[in-house]
Structure formats: structure tokens, C-alpha cells
Design an enzyme around this catalytic site. Structure first.
Site, PDB file in Angstrom:
ATOM      1  N   GLY A   1      -4.467 -26.088 -32.214  1.00  0.00           N
ATOM      2  CA  GLY A   1      -3.079 -26.148 -32.688  1.00  0.00           C
ATOM      3  C   GLY A   1      -2.365 -27.399 -32.204  1.00  0.00           C
TER       4      GLY A   1
ATOM      5  N   GLY B  98     -10.563 -26.043 -33.460  1.00  0.00           N
ATOM      6  CA  GLY B  98     -11.616 -25.169 -32.968  1.00  0.00           C
ATOM      7  C   GLY B  98     -12.864 -25.104 -33.838  1.00  0.00           C
TER       8      GLY B  98
ATOM      9  CE  LYS C 232      -5.140 -18.017 -46.533  1.00  0.00           C
ATOM     10  NZ  LYS C 232      -4.206 -16.982 -46.099  1.00  0.00           N
TER      11      LYS C 232
HETATM   12  P1  AMP Z   1      -9.014 -23.272 -40.683  1.00  0.00           P
HETATM   13  O1  AMP Z   1      -8.812 -22.322 -39.546  1.00  0.00           O
HETATM   14  O2  AMP Z   1      -7.906 -23.336 -41.657  1.00  0.00           O
HETATM   15  O3  AMP Z   1      -9.497 -24.647 -40.223  1.00  0.00           O
HETATM   16  O4  AMP Z   1     -10.206 -22.662 -41.542  1.00  0.00           O
HETATM   17  C1  AMP Z   1     -11.499 -22.512 -41.063  1.00  0.00           C
HETATM   18  C2  AMP Z   1     -12.193 -21.534 -41.925  1.00  0.00           C
HETATM   19  O5  AMP Z   1     -12.185 -21.976 -43.268  1.00  0.00           O
HETATM   20  C3  AMP Z   1     -13.638 -21.310 -41.586  1.00  0.00           C
HETATM   21  O6  AMP Z   1     -13.774 -20.071 -40.981  1.00  0.00           O
HETATM   22  C4  AMP Z   1     -14.347 -21.352 -42.944  1.00  0.00           C
HETATM   23  O7  AMP Z   1     -15.207 -20.262 -43.134  1.00  0.00           O
HETATM   24  C5  AMP Z   1     -13.223 -21.304 -43.927  1.00  0.00           C
HETATM   25  N1  AMP Z   1     -13.553 -21.958 -45.201  1.00  0.00           N
HETATM   26  C6  AMP Z   1     -14.023 -23.199 -45.376  1.00  0.00           C
HETATM   27  N2  AMP Z   1     -14.265 -23.444 -46.675  1.00  0.00           N
HETATM   28  C7  AMP Z   1     -13.955 -22.331 -47.355  1.00  0.00           C
HETATM   29  C8  AMP Z   1     -14.011 -21.956 -48.729  1.00  0.00           C
HETATM   30  N3  AMP Z   1     -14.443 -22.806 -49.665  1.00  0.00           N
HETATM   31  N4  AMP Z   1     -13.606 -20.725 -49.064  1.00  0.00           N
HETATM   32  C9  AMP Z   1     -13.172 -19.873 -48.118  1.00  0.00           C
HETATM   33  N5  AMP Z   1     -13.093 -20.152 -46.807  1.00  0.00           N
HETATM   34  C10 AMP Z   1     -13.479 -21.371 -46.425  1.00  0.00           C
END
Ligand code: AMP
Length: 400
Positions: free
Chosen positions: A376, A353, A200
Site C-alpha cells: 500500500g 505484495g 482491478k
Molecule cells: P491486486 O491486489 O489488485 O494487485 O491484484 C492481484 C490479483 O489480481 C492476483 O491475485 C491475481 O490473481 C488477480 N488477477 C490478475 N489478472 C487477473 C485477471 N485477468 N482476472 C482476474 N483476476 C486477475
């Protein structure tokens, strides 16, 4: 003021050191440690203090016991693993405060290691409670923070305690983290490129804001790219979009452009008809995402574009995967980027992570200059924040 490191202290022999480490290791249902990188990461500091014949009291949290004693969050497995890694006895105290623990600390001999029980068995830890912090000291004379990954938390064993121990220092893991962060963000060799991915935009918008003032290029992949792409007028189907953040994302995009920061977004993607490893998938350009489909990875043209943008870089900072790399069908983009980063001629720093996991899975671990142990904490540094656990080291490091 600057941080004082443990090797700047003249004589550690026989001194009682309170060392905050991050032994919050993953455990399986039988309390076996499934991954011990966090324990290995502090071995240089521990070995140094052992060689100096210090008495080492180790403190950590594990899991989220929420201020109550829960045996499944005991530090016992971590103490046992450390003992095996060091090839010497590591005693486990029955608690982290109280007369029994104090007596054990007082009875320590030079070169002994005592692991305290989980500091989060007490509410005072997360409340940064001064009285709890005073008890935690347990008569120690030197504080060492070697737990970068929790330094963004104002917790008693990370922050408050440093006001009640005469000598306040950091260990070698912290030193590495600080040195690499400095090389990446304070004094980078340019061009400096930031790669951001993950699910996100929320949670990363402050990072982006701060990066706009610091980097030469920003590369955006992962789910977060689609809020930008929608803001730019593309039809992104059912891809992850945070509608409430489109305006903010566009303002950041605009800011970056005004500052002359090159801003790269995906030009193609792997789309799926459902969020499922067995989904039907295809590769398409960003202009042609079918109605009702979702983009779950960057496509091959994007990999080529991003890799080319990295070509002349001298410093690369990366946080967040390029797609849903946990599912094979959507992992190629992330792994291709790992390879592009690993094979670049730049100083490469990876944090967070998930990105760390991706680098491991791609088998390129050894080719990355530095992999931060903080998720974090690393992100907060990228946001330009002062971490409470680091601030107190700077404020108190040279007092005594
Ligand atoms: P974050 O914790 O914000 O770094 O998000 C990591 C997560 O983002 C991972 O578990 C991925 O599966 C997810 N992610 C990466 N690209 C996408 C995408 N295009 N749509 C949905 N989830 C995603």
C-alpha cells in the site's frame, strides 16, 4: 526538509532508540513464522545501532488485533526469530506501555534489544492518539522509522510519536526505499516504463493518473486491462470489467495519449470457461474472446509485445501481476514478464505484495534492482501522495 537518517546522528552509544519496524510476518496455525523477509530487512539498521552500542527498543504491529490484547498476535515469534538471526538475546516486554515496560527500558544496557508487545493491542495506535504515543516513547531519546510498509498509515507509533521524541530519524531500509523511489519517479533515467497489473482498475486509477505525468510508456496487464479493452469496444466475454469505471479508464487513456505516453494493452490472452485451475483454456486474440469465457492471463503475443516495449527502457517500475498467477494455467504471462524485466538493461523496481511473490516464484529475485517492502505504501507513493509517516520524518528530522 529532508529525512535525517540514523547514520547522521553523531553518537548513539548508550542512547535509547525507539525503532518502529514492520515485523507483521505471516504465521501458520502453530504460530510458526512462514516467511521472515520483513525481519531480515531491518538487520542492517539493527546491526548498525548494535555496533554503536545503542539500547534498542523495537515496536511493531502484527495482524489485526483491533485494539485488544489477543495472544495469537503476540510479537513473541518475531522476537524469537530476530534473536536467532542476530545470535543474541532479544527480550520481549509484557506490553508496549506502562510502568513495567518503562522499568525494563530504564534497566537496559548498551547493546541490549527489547521488543515491545504488539502496538495494536491498544486502540490508540490506529487512532494516532497523542497520549498513547507519549506513553510509547518509554523514555527513548531517538526515534527511528524503518517500517516503510506502514508509513502510509497515520498511526501513533508511525506518526504521532515523532512529535514527542527529541531526535527523529529513519533507518537504512527506509533510505533504500526512498533512494530507489527517487531514481524511479523523481529523477529517472529515461525512457521510464510503468507496468501495472492486478485485479482491478479501482485502487489503481490514481496511480495511473499520476503516472501519465511522469512516465514515457504505460503497460497494462492483469484483470484491469479488460475495463480498458471493453471501453475501446472489444467484446471481452466474462472477463473482469468494472463497468462503472469504463469512462474514467477511457479518460485516463486519452490523457496518456495526449501527453504522448505510449499506452500498451494486451493483444491476446489465455481464456478459460470458468475461474478454476482445471478449467478448459485456450489462447485467443482480444478480438476473439468467446462469449461466456474469461481472460485470466496475457497471451504469448502480448508477452512479445510488452517485452519489446521494454527493450529500450532505462527505468522500469512494476506493480501487479499480468494474470491469475496463483493458478499454474494462468501464471505464464506474469512469469514471462518477470523474466523480461529481470533481463532488461534497466533499473528495475518492483512493488506490491503480489508482484513480489511472483518475482520470488519465478526465481528471478536477485536480478531485480529493488523490490519494495511496501504494498500500500508503494502504491501511495506512485499516486504522488505524501505519506504521513514520511512527512513527519521530513518535518521533524532536523529540529534538534
Ligand atoms: P491486486 O491486489 O489488485 O494487485 O491484484 C492481484 C490479483 O489480481 C492476483 O491475485 C491475481 O490473481 C488477480 N488477477 C490478475 N489478472 C487477473 C485477471 N485477468 N482476472 C482476474 N483476476 C486477475
Amino acid at each position: 526538509m529532508s529525512i535525517r537518517y540514523i547514520d547522521e546522528i553523531d553518537n548513539l552509544a548508550g542512547k535509547k532508540i525507539f525503532m518502529r519496524v514492520d515485523f507483521n510476518v505471516p504465521l501458520d496455525e502453530n504460530q510458526n513464522i512462514t516467511e521472515d523477509t520483513r525481519i531480515r530487512a531491518v538487520l542492517p539498521t539493527l546491526n548498525y545501532a548494535l555496533d554503536q552500542k545503542a539500547k534498542i527498543v523495537l515496536a511493531s504491529h502484527l495482524g489485526r488485533p483491533k485494539g485488544e490484547r489477543k495472544e495469537k498476535y503476540s510479537m513473541a515469534p518475531a522476537a524469537k526469530r530476530l534473536s536467532r538471526l542476530l545470535g543474541k538475546e532479544v527480550k520481549l516486554a509484557p506490553d508496549c506501555i506502562g510502568p513495567e515496560v518503562r522499568a525494563m527500558v530504564d534497566a537496559m544496557q548498551p547493546g541490549d534489544i527489547l521488543m515491545l508487545e504488539n502496538v495494536r493491542f491498544y486502540q490508540g495506535e490506529e487512532k494516532n492518539d497523542a497520549d498513547f504515543a507519549k506513553e510509547l516513547v518509554n523514555g527513548c531519546e531517538i526515534y527511528v522509522n524503518d517500517a516503510f510498509a506502514v508509513s502510509h498509515r497515520a498511526h501513533a507509533s508511525v506518526e504521532a510519536i515523532a512529535n514527542f521524541i527529541p531526535v527523529v530519524t529513519a533507518g537504512f531500509l527506509m533510505k533504500n526505499e526512498m533512494n530507489y523511489f527517487d531514481k524511479a519517479m523523481q529523477n529517472p533515467i529515461r525512457p521510464l516504463v510503468a507496468i501495472l497489473g492486478g485485479a482491478k482498475v479501482s485502487g489503481k486509477i490514481e496511480v495511473l493518473e499520476n503516472l501519465c505525468d511522469k512516465v514515457d510508456k504505460i503497460i497494462i496487464g492483469g484483470g484491469m486491462a479488460f475495463t480498458f479493452l471493453k471501453g475501446l469496444g472489444y467484446n471481452v466475454g466474462k472477463s473482469l470489467v468494472e463497468d462503472s469505471l469504463i469512462d474514467t479508464a477511457m479518460a485516463t487513456y486519452q490523457k496518456a495519449r495526449e501527453k504522448g505516453v505510449k499506452f500498451y494493452l494486451p493483444v491476446d490472452c489465455v481464456v478459460a470457461d470458468q475461474f478454476n485451475p482445471a478449467a478448459e483454456t485456450k489462447v485467443c486474440t482480444i478480438q476473439e474472446i468467446p462469449e461466456g469465457w474469461m481472460a485470466l492471463d496475457i497471451g504469448p503475443a502480448t508477452v512479445t509485445l510488452f517485452a519489446e516495449a521494454l527493450q529500450n527502457s532505462k527505468t522500469i517500475v512494476w506493480n501487479g501481476p499480468m494474470g491469475v498467477f496463483e493458478m499454474d494455467a494462468f501464471s505464464r504471462g506474469t512469469f514471462a514478464m518477470v523474466s523480461a524485466v529481470a533481463n532488461s538493461y534497466a533499473l528495475t523496481i518492483v512493488g506490491g505484495g503480489d508482484t513480489d511473490v511472483a518475482v520470488h516464484r519465478a526465481g528471478e529475485y536477485a536480478k531485480i534492482s529493488y523490490i519494495s517492502t511496501g504494498g500500500g505504501a508503494f502504491l501511495e507513493l506512485l499516486e504522488g501522495k505524501k505519506l504521513p509517516g514520511i512527512k513527519v520524518l521530513e518535518d521533524n528530522g532536523h529540529k534538534n
